[in-house]
Design a protein around this motif. Sequence first.
Motif, PDB file in Angstrom:
ATOM      1  N   ASN A 183       0.818  -1.222   0.000  1.00 13.91           N
ATOM      2  CA  ASN A 183       0.000   0.000   0.000  1.00 13.91           C
ATOM      3  C   ASN A 183       0.844   1.261   0.000  1.00 13.91           C
ATOM      4  O   ASN A 183       0.491   2.245  -0.624  1.00 13.91           O
ATOM      5  CB  ASN A 183      -0.927   0.003   1.224  1.00 13.91           C
ATOM      6  N   THR A 184       1.954   1.215   0.717  1.00  8.48           N
ATOM      7  CA  THR A 184       2.854   2.374   0.793  1.00  8.48           C
ATOM      8  C   THR A 184       4.279   1.869   0.603  1.00  8.48           C
ATOM      9  O   THR A 184       4.537   0.660   0.714  1.00  8.48           O
ATOM     10  CB  THR A 184       2.771   3.055   2.181  1.00  8.48           C
ATOM     11  N   PRO A 185       5.245   2.786   0.352  1.00  3.92           N
ATOM     12  CA  PRO A 185       6.634   2.346   0.214  1.00  3.92           C
ATOM     13  C   PRO A 185       7.126   1.548   1.430  1.00  3.92           C
ATOM     14  O   PRO A 185       7.934   0.624   1.283  1.00  3.92           O
ATOM     15  CB  PRO A 185       7.397   3.666   0.056  1.00  3.92           C
ATOM     16  N   ALA A 186       6.617   1.840   2.593  1.00  7.45           N
ATOM     17  CA  ALA A 186       7.068   1.118   3.802  1.00  7.45           C
ATOM     18  C   ALA A 186       6.793  -0.385   3.694  1.00  7.45           C
ATOM     19  O   ALA A 186       7.525  -1.206   4.264  1.00  7.45           O
ATOM     20  CB  ALA A 186       6.370   1.693   5.032  1.00  7.45           C
ATOM     21  N   ASP A 187       5.765  -0.753   2.927  1.00  4.56           N
ATOM     22  CA  ASP A 187       5.434  -2.176   2.793  1.00  4.56           C
ATOM     23  C   ASP A 187       6.492  -2.960   2.017  1.00  4.56           C
ATOM     24  O   ASP A 187       6.536  -4.185   2.087  1.00  4.56           O
ATOM     25  CB  ASP A 187       4.074  -2.348   2.094  1.00  4.56           C
ATOM     26  N   ALA A 206      14.757   1.644  -4.747  1.00  2.91           N
ATOM     27  CA  ALA A 206      15.024   2.160  -3.398  1.00  2.91           C
ATOM     28  C   ALA A 206      13.955   3.188  -3.014  1.00  2.91           C
ATOM     29  O   ALA A 206      13.433   3.182  -1.893  1.00  2.91           O
ATOM     30  CB  ALA A 206      16.413   2.776  -3.338  1.00  2.91           C
ATOM     31  N   ALA A 207      13.596   4.053  -3.972  1.00  2.00           N
ATOM     32  CA  ALA A 207      12.563   5.055  -3.690  1.00  2.00           C
ATOM     33  C   ALA A 207      11.214   4.382  -3.412  1.00  2.00           C
ATOM     34  O   ALA A 207      10.425   4.851  -2.580  1.00  2.00           O
ATOM     35  CB  ALA A 207      12.447   6.029  -4.863  1.00  2.00           C
ATOM     36  N   ALA A 325       7.555   9.684  -3.054  1.00  2.00           N
ATOM     37  CA  ALA A 325       8.800   8.910  -2.913  1.00  2.00           C
ATOM     38  C   ALA A 325       9.659   8.985  -4.178  1.00  2.00           C
ATOM     39  O   ALA A 325      10.883   8.950  -4.109  1.00  2.00           O
ATOM     40  CB  ALA A 325       8.452   7.455  -2.585  1.00  2.00           C
ATOM     41  N   LEU A 326       9.006   9.108  -5.331  1.00  2.00           N
ATOM     42  CA  LEU A 326       9.738   9.094  -6.615  1.00  2.00           C
ATOM     43  C   LEU A 326      10.138  10.495  -7.079  1.00  2.00           C
ATOM     44  O   LEU A 326      10.890  10.640  -8.046  1.00  2.00           O
ATOM     45  CB  LEU A 326       8.858   8.446  -7.699  1.00  2.00           C
ATOM     46  N   SER A 327       9.659  11.499  -6.377  1.00  2.00           N
ATOM     47  CA  SER A 327       9.748  12.860  -6.930  1.00  2.00           C
ATOM     48  C   SER A 327      11.178  13.411  -7.044  1.00  2.00           C
ATOM     49  O   SER A 327      11.422  14.339  -7.811  1.00  2.00           O
ATOM     50  CB  SER A 327       8.874  13.821  -6.112  1.00  2.00           C
TER      51      SER A 327
END
Length: 351
Positions: A183-187, A206-207, A325-327
């Motif tokens: 759901n989020t990068p943390a996952d 990584a992002a 995260a990708l920005s």
Amino acid sequence: MTFRSFTPRSLNRRTLLGATGLAGIAATLAACGGGSGSGASDAGGGSGTVMRLALNQTETHPSFIALENFGAALEESTGGAWGIDVFPNETLGAQQETLQMASNGSVEMSIVSGTQLENLNPDFLTLNMPGAFDSIEKQMQILQDPAIVGDLFASLEESQNITVIGGFTQGERSAYSTVGPINTPADLSGQKMRVQESDLHLAMAAALGATGTPLAYGEVYTGLNSGVIDAAENNEISYFTQAHFEVAPYFSFTRHLVGTDYLIINTDTLNSMSEEDRTAFDEGWAAAVEEHTGLWIEQTEQAIADAEEGGATFNEVDTAAFAEALSALPEEFLTSESQTALWDAVRGAQG
Ligand code: GCU
């Protein structure tokens, strides 16, 4: 000729043509009546020239179907002077290898992902950037606009003897995992995610929250199955046709990138076409792109349905969290004047 191939630091991977690979490919090409060395092969019976085209997709994939039809149309429109023999399923090697083969003339054509070309001319990286294209429709307009991509497509002719003819969409790429829904990068934290052989895409993994592992396309299924990697990112059609859904059943719509495949051709072969045959070739390719884009839309829906039927689940994600995260990637990776000029042209064309 200098031919820089991507060699990731993190992995002791198979690179370029090893002795065994070369022998196997030579045998395949010989069996189909093709010769090694430069130039094209005889059709076997006819007097036409059959160009060998290396592809890493299955026979059901839109690229194979559109390219087969391109070959048939070309044969007809050139009165049998030119044809195309498509070799699917990485039969002739992974893209890093078939790129080199198109360059040295041991095959005439290949489909390669933009990430492969980024390693020869960093300007291609611009189009492999998350956020380069807003949609498949915009992507196809830009890839057919010579004012934007003309110089880029000719940029490998002198150094590599390769001409880029044009692009097929790879659709929207999303993440999928053996572990659970994302759901989020943390996952994705702690998960090893396969990426294509590209420094940009390593940073992209990584992002996205994962640890990037570059692998050739044909190694992804085994990688997921054996636990060498926990996750990968690709479009729905590859997810289904490569059977990745069987081993990584959680597909999460990160839609972090609209990817591009390129048709490349050995420049000497292209230049050996008469003007009329070259026109027929260009027309055939334009029709193939149109067919491919139509098939893409159809097959994407079907791939989702078929993968679900096979036990996969699809979920929407926190889109804003991934965008954030990708920005930072464009600023980090678009460092030359030519890259920023291309980025401005591509973004400017999308309003
Ligand atoms: C897509 C793309 C291929 C590429 C593959 C990959 O399937 O069409 O050209 O090789 O992704 O992730 O390696």
